[in-house]
Design a protein around this motif. Structure first.
Motif, PDB file in Angstrom:
ATOM      1  N   ARG A   1      -5.356  -1.001  -6.307  1.00 48.88           N
ATOM      2  CA  ARG A   1      -5.573  -0.109  -7.237  1.00 48.88           C
ATOM      3  C   ARG A   1      -4.625   0.236  -8.285  1.00 48.88           C
ATOM      4  NH1 ARG A   1      -7.575   3.225  -0.967  1.00 48.88           N
ATOM      5  NH2 ARG A   1      -8.957   1.750  -1.059  1.00 48.88           N
ATOM      6  N   GLY A   2      -4.009  -0.454  -8.082  1.00 49.16           N
ATOM      7  CA  GLY A   2      -2.709  -0.839  -8.958  1.00 49.16           C
ATOM      8  C   GLY A   2      -1.658   0.856  -9.124  1.00 49.16           C
ATOM      9  N   LEU A   3      -1.618   1.118  -7.927  1.00 47.45           N
ATOM     10  CA  LEU A   3      -0.820   1.709  -6.408  1.00 47.45           C
ATOM     11  C   LEU A   3       1.070   1.298  -6.167  1.00 47.45           C
ATOM     12  CD1 LEU A   3      -3.649   3.933  -4.179  1.00 47.45           C
ATOM     13  CD2 LEU A   3      -2.490   4.376  -6.609  1.00 47.45           C
ATOM     14  N   MET A   4       0.985   0.030  -7.092  1.00 45.27           N
ATOM     15  CA  MET A   4       2.591  -0.550  -6.188  1.00 45.27           C
ATOM     16  C   MET A   4       3.808   0.494  -6.744  1.00 45.27           C
ATOM     17  SD  MET A   4       2.412  -2.647  -3.635  1.00 45.27           S
ATOM     18  CE  MET A   4       4.054  -3.417  -3.462  1.00 45.27           C
ATOM     19  N   LYS A   5       3.729   1.309  -7.486  1.00 49.52           N
ATOM     20  CA  LYS A   5       4.606   1.769  -8.297  1.00 49.52           C
ATOM     21  C   LYS A   5       4.189   3.657  -7.587  1.00 49.52           C
ATOM     22  CE  LYS A   5       7.150  -0.237 -12.201  1.00 49.52           C
ATOM     23  NZ  LYS A   5       7.319  -1.359 -11.607  1.00 49.52           N
ATOM     24  N   ARG A   6       3.524   3.980  -6.829  1.00 53.06           N
ATOM     25  CA  ARG A   6       2.716   4.786  -6.288  1.00 53.06           C
ATOM     26  C   ARG A   6       3.007   5.290  -4.978  1.00 53.06           C
ATOM     27  NH1 ARG A   6       4.050   6.867 -10.461  1.00 53.06           N
ATOM     28  NH2 ARG A   6       3.172   7.458 -11.618  1.00 53.06           N
ATOM     29  N   LYS A   7       4.027   4.481  -4.277  1.00 51.22           N
ATOM     30  CA  LYS A   7       4.175   4.038  -2.599  1.00 51.22           C
ATOM     31  C   LYS A   7       4.882   5.968  -2.345  1.00 51.22           C
ATOM     32  CE  LYS A   7       4.896  -0.123  -1.143  1.00 51.22           C
ATOM     33  NZ  LYS A   7       5.099  -1.577  -0.147  1.00 51.22           N
ATOM     34  N   GLY A   8       4.505   6.105  -1.520  1.00 50.58           N
ATOM     35  CA  GLY A   8       4.710   7.634  -1.160  1.00 50.58           C
ATOM     36  C   GLY A   8       3.911   9.374  -1.937  1.00 50.58           C
ATOM     37  N   PHE A   9       2.871   8.432  -2.590  1.00 47.77           N
ATOM     38  CA  PHE A   9       1.579   9.497  -3.105  1.00 47.77           C
ATOM     39  C   PHE A   9       0.545   9.558  -2.237  1.00 47.77           C
ATOM     40  CE2 PHE A   9       3.676  10.640  -7.347  1.00 47.77           C
ATOM     41  CZ  PHE A   9       4.731   9.589  -7.834  1.00 47.77           C
ATOM     42  N   PRO A  10       0.130  10.436  -2.281  1.00 43.76           N
ATOM     43  CA  PRO A  10      -0.856  10.824  -1.280  1.00 43.76           C
ATOM     44  C   PRO A  10      -2.410  10.228  -1.334  1.00 43.76           C
ATOM     45  CG  PRO A  10      -0.486  13.044  -2.504  1.00 43.76           C
ATOM     46  CD  PRO A  10       0.267  11.844  -3.118  1.00 43.76           C
ATOM     47  N   GLU A  11      -2.124   9.199  -2.847  1.00 45.16           N
ATOM     48  CA  GLU A  11      -3.499   8.081  -2.349  1.00 45.16           C
ATOM     49  C   GLU A  11      -2.589   6.921  -2.271  1.00 45.16           C
ATOM     50  OE1 GLU A  11      -1.610   9.829  -5.213  1.00 45.16           O
ATOM     51  OE2 GLU A  11      -1.434   8.934  -6.505  1.00 45.16           O
TER      52      GLU A  11
END
Ligand SMILES: Nc1ncnc2c1ncn2[C@@H]1O[C@H](COP(=O)(O)OP(=O)(O)OP(=O)(O)O)[C@@H](O)[C@H]1O
Ligand SMILES: CC(C)(CO)[C@@H](O)C(=O)NCCC(=O)O
Length: 311
Positions: free
Chosen positions: A132-142
């Motif tokens: 989902r392209g979220l590896m730099k978004r750990k901790g974000f709601p998504e």
């Protein structure tokens, strides 16, 4: 608008300890320090002992309400756990606060079994975050499986005798497959994580879940500090991790173990600026006003003010 909070200075709050029947010996205080070598014992006595008393009063009142309801219904429903949520930024000290409270609360005779769960276990595994392209978004709601967290809490609050929570490893930087933390009818469950007071929306801006995580809380705490202090604590912890976790061959971050002081400061600063700082301002700080109690920290993690919501 009038503030819904009553604010206590450190001195005023400390004064409330007088009503704490729980006494604690020097050896026991020293034991608590095992939770975090930097924890000051004055801090435990002045801040966390009165807080454990306040929570004890809340748990006691809730238990009585349950009794009254049982009498009214004429049946013997199972007692369900009292749930406390602890929110705040990455590196503000949520885990430490949660562990102090777990230890102090378990000393009260009417609620000896206190379990602690962190919402890290409800992060999606790296495989899904990568997709989902979220590896730099750990901790974000998504980055969290919020539906699963809600269903976990719903089971605990419904009195299910064994409820499993997934486990996250900071060392491996991923969910540990086939490892579970089993929650078995505790008197109190503490749920700690930066997302516990959030009310996330789906892609259509509708509420992601029918009930929010915080709907299951009987009490909630937000650990607060100025961002420049939290950022400093984050960088300090990162530097310290070079000698500990990062040096472990199993560490996802083993490449960081050999960084110089200057390099480590640079890396930690950029992770803060690009991930954790943004998350704090955008998604965490806006939930502060939903907490029942706010612990305001200053230098050296010393609590300067305690704010308690009137209702
Ligand atoms: N009460 C305290 N007294 C002194 N130092 C503390 C205290 N609480 C936390 N710290 C220090 O602050 C840093 C962050 O603490 P902790 O790991 O508890 O934070 P956290 O909010 O759980 O972070 P994360 O969400 O990143 O896991 C650690 O280096 C810890 O030793
Ligand atoms: C697991 C979380 C999100 C929360 O505890 C955090 O510790 C984290 O990994 N944040 C991502 C950026 C960083 O490594 O600090």
């Amino acid at each position: 608008m009038a503030s819904p909070y009553v604010t206590f200075s450190r001195e005023q709050w400390r004064g409330l300890r007088a009503s704490t029947p729980l006494t604690i010996s020097d050896e026991e205080l020293a034991c608590l320090q095992g939770l975090n070598e930097k924890l000051s014992l004055t801090e435990v006595a002045d801040i966390y002992l009165p807080l454990s008393r306040l929570l004890n009063l809340h748990v006691g009142a809730t238990q009585e309400l349950y009794q009254a309801t049982h009498t009214f219904l004429g049946n013997l429903e199972k007692k369900v756990p009292f749930i406390i949520g602890i929110a705040g930024s990455v590196a503000v000290g949520k885990s430490t606060t949660a562990r102090i409270l777990q230890t102090l609360l378990s000393r009260w005779p009417n609620h000896p079994k206190v379990d602690l769960v962190t919402t890290d276990g409800f992060l999606y595994p790296n495989r899904i975050l990568e997709e989902r392209g979220l590896m730099k978004r750990k901790g974000f709601p998504e980055s969290y499986n919020t539906r699963r967290l809600v269903s976990f809490l719903s089971d605990v609050k419904s009195g299910v005798s064994e409820v499993a929570a997934p486990v996250y490893s900071h060392l491996v930087y991923d969910i540990v497959p086939d490892e579970w933390q089993i929650v078995r009818e505790p008197d109190i469950l503490i749920v700690e994580g930066l997302n516990v007071l959030q009310t996330p929306l789906d892609e259509n801006q509708r509420r992601l879940t029918e009930v929010f995580v915080s709907d299951f809380f009987d009490f909630s705490i937000y650990v607060d500090a100025q961002e420049d202090l939290i950022k400093k604590w984050y960088i300090d912890r990162f530097k310290l991790l070079r000698q500990t976790a990062f040096s472990d061959p199993a560490s996802y971050f083993k490449r960081y173990a050999s960084l110089s002081d200057t390099e480590a400061t640079q890396v930690a600063t950029s992770i803060w600026n690009e991930i954790n700082g943004i998350n704090l301002r955008k998604n965490i700080l806006p939930t502060r006003g939903r907490a029942r109690l706010i612990l305001e920290k200053g230098e050296d993690h010393m609590i300067q003010k305690v704010k308690l919501r009137r209702l």
